[in-house]
Write a protein that holds these residues in place. Structure first.
Motif, PDB file in Angstrom:
ATOM      1  N   ARG A   1       0.829  -1.206   0.000  1.00  0.00           N
ATOM      2  CA  ARG A   1       0.000   0.000   0.000  1.00  0.00           C
ATOM      3  C   ARG A   1       0.860   1.251   0.000  1.00  0.00           C
ATOM      4  O   ARG A   1       0.413   2.321  -0.427  1.00  0.00           O
ATOM      5  CB  ARG A   1      -0.888  -0.030   1.241  1.00  0.00           C
ATOM      6  CG  ARG A   1      -2.178   0.714   1.136  1.00  0.00           C
ATOM      7  CD  ARG A   1      -3.129  -0.012   0.243  1.00  0.00           C
ATOM      8  NE  ARG A   1      -4.392   0.728   0.162  1.00  0.00           N
ATOM      9  CZ  ARG A   1      -4.562   1.845  -0.540  1.00  0.00           C
ATOM     10  NH1 ARG A   1      -3.541   2.340  -1.217  1.00  0.00           N
ATOM     11  NH2 ARG A   1      -5.734   2.453  -0.570  1.00  0.00           N
TER      12      ARG A   1
ATOM     13  N   MET B   1      -5.639   7.330  -3.932  1.00  0.00           N
ATOM     14  CA  MET B   1      -5.584   7.901  -2.574  1.00  0.00           C
ATOM     15  C   MET B   1      -4.167   8.377  -2.252  1.00  0.00           C
ATOM     16  O   MET B   1      -3.214   7.609  -2.303  1.00  0.00           O
ATOM     17  CB  MET B   1      -6.053   6.829  -1.612  1.00  0.00           C
ATOM     18  CG  MET B   1      -5.382   6.808  -0.246  1.00  0.00           C
ATOM     19  SD  MET B   1      -6.435   7.420   1.050  1.00  0.00           S
ATOM     20  CE  MET B   1      -5.442   8.756   1.682  1.00  0.00           C
ATOM     21  N   GLU B   2      -4.056   9.625  -1.923  1.00  0.00           N
ATOM     22  CA  GLU B   2      -2.742  10.230  -1.681  1.00  0.00           C
ATOM     23  C   GLU B   2      -2.469  10.432  -0.194  1.00  0.00           C
ATOM     24  O   GLU B   2      -3.374  10.721   0.577  1.00  0.00           O
ATOM     25  CB  GLU B   2      -2.656  11.590  -2.378  1.00  0.00           C
ATOM     26  CG  GLU B   2      -1.992  11.580  -3.738  1.00  0.00           C
ATOM     27  CD  GLU B   2      -0.762  10.713  -3.802  1.00  0.00           C
ATOM     28  OE1 GLU B   2       0.229  11.013  -3.115  1.00  0.00           O
ATOM     29  OE2 GLU B   2      -0.779   9.729  -4.555  1.00  0.00           O
TER      30      GLU B   2
ATOM     31  N   ASP C   1      -0.125  12.630   7.095  1.00  0.00           N
ATOM     32  CA  ASP C   1      -0.343  11.182   7.071  1.00  0.00           C
ATOM     33  C   ASP C   1       0.967  10.424   7.235  1.00  0.00           C
ATOM     34  O   ASP C   1       1.067   9.485   8.033  1.00  0.00           O
ATOM     35  CB  ASP C   1      -0.996  10.777   5.742  1.00  0.00           C
ATOM     36  CG  ASP C   1      -2.430  11.263   5.643  1.00  0.00           C
ATOM     37  OD1 ASP C   1      -3.096  11.316   6.690  1.00  0.00           O
ATOM     38  OD2 ASP C   1      -2.864  11.582   4.532  1.00  0.00           O
TER      39      ASP C   1
ATOM     40  N   ARG D   1      -7.922  10.965  10.721  1.00  0.00           N
ATOM     41  CA  ARG D   1      -6.913  10.532   9.752  1.00  0.00           C
ATOM     42  C   ARG D   1      -6.482   9.091  10.017  1.00  0.00           C
ATOM     43  O   ARG D   1      -6.389   8.276   9.094  1.00  0.00           O
ATOM     44  CB  ARG D   1      -5.684  11.434   9.830  1.00  0.00           C
ATOM     45  CG  ARG D   1      -5.834  12.755   9.100  1.00  0.00           C
ATOM     46  CD  ARG D   1      -4.661  13.656   9.419  1.00  0.00           C
ATOM     47  NE  ARG D   1      -4.716  14.910   8.692  1.00  0.00           N
ATOM     48  CZ  ARG D   1      -4.147  15.109   7.509  1.00  0.00           C
ATOM     49  NH1 ARG D   1      -3.507  14.111   6.931  1.00  0.00           N
ATOM     50  NH2 ARG D   1      -4.231  16.273   6.910  1.00  0.00           N
TER      51      ARG D   1
ATOM     52  N   ARG E   1      -9.018   6.666   8.922  1.00  0.00           N
ATOM     53  CA  ARG E   1      -8.980   6.549   7.466  1.00  0.00           C
ATOM     54  C   ARG E   1      -7.803   5.691   7.007  1.00  0.00           C
ATOM     55  O   ARG E   1      -7.953   4.817   6.149  1.00  0.00           O
ATOM     56  CB  ARG E   1      -8.890   7.947   6.836  1.00  0.00           C
ATOM     57  CG  ARG E   1      -8.666   7.948   5.338  1.00  0.00           C
ATOM     58  CD  ARG E   1      -8.737   9.353   4.750  1.00  0.00           C
ATOM     59  NE  ARG E   1      -7.901  10.318   5.450  1.00  0.00           N
ATOM     60  CZ  ARG E   1      -6.604  10.488   5.217  1.00  0.00           C
ATOM     61  NH1 ARG E   1      -6.008   9.755   4.294  1.00  0.00           N
ATOM     62  NH2 ARG E   1      -5.917  11.394   5.886  1.00  0.00           N
ATOM     63  N   LEU E   2      -6.652   5.910   7.623  1.00  0.00           N
ATOM     64  CA  LEU E   2      -5.474   5.131   7.243  1.00  0.00           C
ATOM     65  C   LEU E   2      -5.686   3.639   7.503  1.00  0.00           C
ATOM     66  O   LEU E   2      -5.192   2.789   6.757  1.00  0.00           O
ATOM     67  CB  LEU E   2      -4.239   5.632   7.999  1.00  0.00           C
ATOM     68  CG  LEU E   2      -3.734   7.005   7.575  1.00  0.00           C
ATOM     69  CD1 LEU E   2      -2.672   7.527   8.543  1.00  0.00           C
ATOM     70  CD2 LEU E   2      -3.174   6.952   6.158  1.00  0.00           C
ATOM     71  N   GLN E   3      -6.416   3.318   8.554  1.00  0.00           N
ATOM     72  CA  GLN E   3      -6.709   1.916   8.812  1.00  0.00           C
ATOM     73  C   GLN E   3      -7.728   1.388   7.818  1.00  0.00           C
ATOM     74  O   GLN E   3      -7.589   0.295   7.279  1.00  0.00           O
ATOM     75  CB  GLN E   3      -7.227   1.731  10.241  1.00  0.00           C
ATOM     76  CG  GLN E   3      -6.216   2.151  11.294  1.00  0.00           C
ATOM     77  CD  GLN E   3      -6.679   1.884  12.704  1.00  0.00           C
ATOM     78  OE1 GLN E   3      -6.122   2.401  13.643  1.00  0.00           O
ATOM     79  NE2 GLN E   3      -7.720   1.069  12.857  1.00  0.00           N
ATOM     80  N   ARG E   4      -8.753   2.201   7.557  1.00  0.00           N
ATOM     81  CA  ARG E   4      -9.804   1.768   6.635  1.00  0.00           C
ATOM     82  C   ARG E   4      -9.243   1.530   5.238  1.00  0.00           C
ATOM     83  O   ARG E   4      -9.614   0.583   4.551  1.00  0.00           O
ATOM     84  CB  ARG E   4     -10.913   2.822   6.616  1.00  0.00           C
ATOM     85  CG  ARG E   4     -12.117   2.427   5.814  1.00  0.00           C
ATOM     86  CD  ARG E   4     -13.295   3.375   6.041  1.00  0.00           C
ATOM     87  NE  ARG E   4     -12.998   4.553   6.815  1.00  0.00           N
ATOM     88  CZ  ARG E   4     -12.670   5.743   6.294  1.00  0.00           C
ATOM     89  NH1 ARG E   4     -12.589   5.877   4.991  1.00  0.00           N
ATOM     90  NH2 ARG E   4     -12.425   6.770   7.083  1.00  0.00           N
ATOM     91  N   GLU E   5      -8.295   2.374   4.844  1.00  0.00           N
ATOM     92  CA  GLU E   5      -7.711   2.257   3.504  1.00  0.00           C
ATOM     93  C   GLU E   5      -6.621   1.188   3.425  1.00  0.00           C
ATOM     94  O   GLU E   5      -6.035   0.976   2.366  1.00  0.00           O
ATOM     95  CB  GLU E   5      -7.121   3.608   3.078  1.00  0.00           C
ATOM     96  CG  GLU E   5      -8.105   4.762   3.095  1.00  0.00           C
ATOM     97  CD  GLU E   5      -8.949   4.790   1.828  1.00  0.00           C
ATOM     98  OE1 GLU E   5      -8.559   4.114   0.870  1.00  0.00           O
ATOM     99  OE2 GLU E   5      -9.981   5.480   1.824  1.00  0.00           O
ATOM    100  N   GLY E   6      -6.303   0.579   4.561  1.00  0.00           N
ATOM    101  CA  GLY E   6      -5.368  -0.538   4.521  1.00  0.00           C
ATOM    102  C   GLY E   6      -3.903  -0.190   4.689  1.00  0.00           C
ATOM    103  O   GLY E   6      -3.051  -1.063   4.516  1.00  0.00           O
ATOM    104  N   PHE E   7      -3.610   1.052   4.987  1.00  0.00           N
ATOM    105  CA  PHE E   7      -2.207   1.389   5.237  1.00  0.00           C
ATOM    106  C   PHE E   7      -1.742   0.794   6.559  1.00  0.00           C
ATOM    107  O   PHE E   7      -0.647   0.260   6.656  1.00  0.00           O
ATOM    108  CB  PHE E   7      -2.007   2.912   5.239  1.00  0.00           C
ATOM    109  CG  PHE E   7      -2.217   3.542   3.901  1.00  0.00           C
ATOM    110  CD1 PHE E   7      -1.197   3.559   2.963  1.00  0.00           C
ATOM    111  CD2 PHE E   7      -3.442   4.097   3.563  1.00  0.00           C
ATOM    112  CE1 PHE E   7      -1.393   4.134   1.715  1.00  0.00           C
ATOM    113  CE2 PHE E   7      -3.648   4.660   2.319  1.00  0.00           C
ATOM    114  CZ  PHE E   7      -2.621   4.678   1.394  1.00  0.00           C
TER     115      PHE E   7
END
Lengths: 153, 153
Positions: free
Chosen positions: A60, B1-2, B7, B39, B42-48
């Motif tokens: 990612r 997604m940036e 972040d 934030r 979101r970072l967890q939801r997006e898989g980072f």
DNA sequence: TCGAGTTCCATATTTCATGCGGCTAAGATG
DNA sequence: CATCTTAGCCGCATGAAATATGGAACTCGA
């Protein structure tokens, strides 16, 4: 210093979920939150727990390529080893580096964006390190098992 | 997604200290705790962020020996690969296993108490796995760099 | 200019970590 | 056997933190 069953359970659970609430940890183990807190503080004080960290997804983050590199040094000067070690610690692409016994001197694990980035890393970083004579690269095609927890049971 | 600068800072700090308080994280970055919380979610939801874990000291746990093993399989049946992968995932001593391109098939990283334990592991676990033809063991003499954070900057 | 979306923040509520005092059990000692 | 000590556990209260909510400022495009 001995670890009993509860200690091992704490370590095992914390390896999987380092951010679990103390109260939940307590009820999963069957002790009070106070006791768990004391045990955990002891485990940190005694050096079993060194810290906590977020597990990030390398793909990612654009680090799609995992490589292992076997490195051979010129054995001429002994401080080559020290200087190589220092250089490796400064390279952010290098996630692990170990001195091994056997057919080569160091095993390097590194993550990079792609093969283009790896070629640059190999030329500009690895081969430019002091005393490096030869390298053998193994690119990872599939990660079967990644960052498994230490067996504490 | 940036990912913007904040972040990346969040990910970087959380890699080092996964249990940092949200408020402290917020003031180190220069935003409010609420924003940081959003934030991070979101970072967890997006898989980072895949999760959090405690960093344990392997030597303190009696796992003083780190080895890398190159494994070659019999190439006869293709499902040997699948069966080997399954067996590896079940072995708690194996911390990592990767399929590589090059002179061998798999690179295995394992932690054990000592050489005696390794000999038992080699015989009873690794060499008993389906399709294993040959192994080459490299014992680690010194860990130069261990579990470095991913470069997110 | 207007509206939609995004990012940020302050506040309030709930949840949690932690320190303190007390309880019990096990082992040592006279 | 009585007593003392220590270690481990718990409940409770307090202070701190996480989180949900509502709303302000800003960007961007129509």
């Amino acid at each position: 210093m001995e670890l009993d069953r509860a200690d091992r359970k704490i370590l095992s659970i914390l390896q999987e979920d380092g951010r679990i609430a103390n109260v939940e940890l307590a009820e999963r183990i069957g002790l009070s939150p106070t006791s768990i807190g004391e045990r955990l503080k002891r485990l940190q004080r005694e050096g079993f727990v060194e810290g906590y960290g977020a597990r990030l997804n390398p793909h990612r983050l654009g680090l799609g390529l995992l490589v292992f590199v076997e490195v051979l040094l010129d054995k001429t000067t002994p401080d080559n080893f020290e200087r190589f070690a220092r250089a490796v610690k400064l390279a952010p692409e290098v996630l692990e580096c170990h001195m091994v016994a056997g057919g080569f001197d160091y095993l390097v694990k590194a993550r990079l964006a792609d093969m283009t980035a790896y070629r640059r890393f190999l030329g500009e970083t690895l081969l430019s390190m002091p005393g490096v004579r030869e390298t053998r690269t193994y690119a990872v095609m599939e990660e079967i098992k990644r960052d498994a927890p230490l067996p504490v049971g």
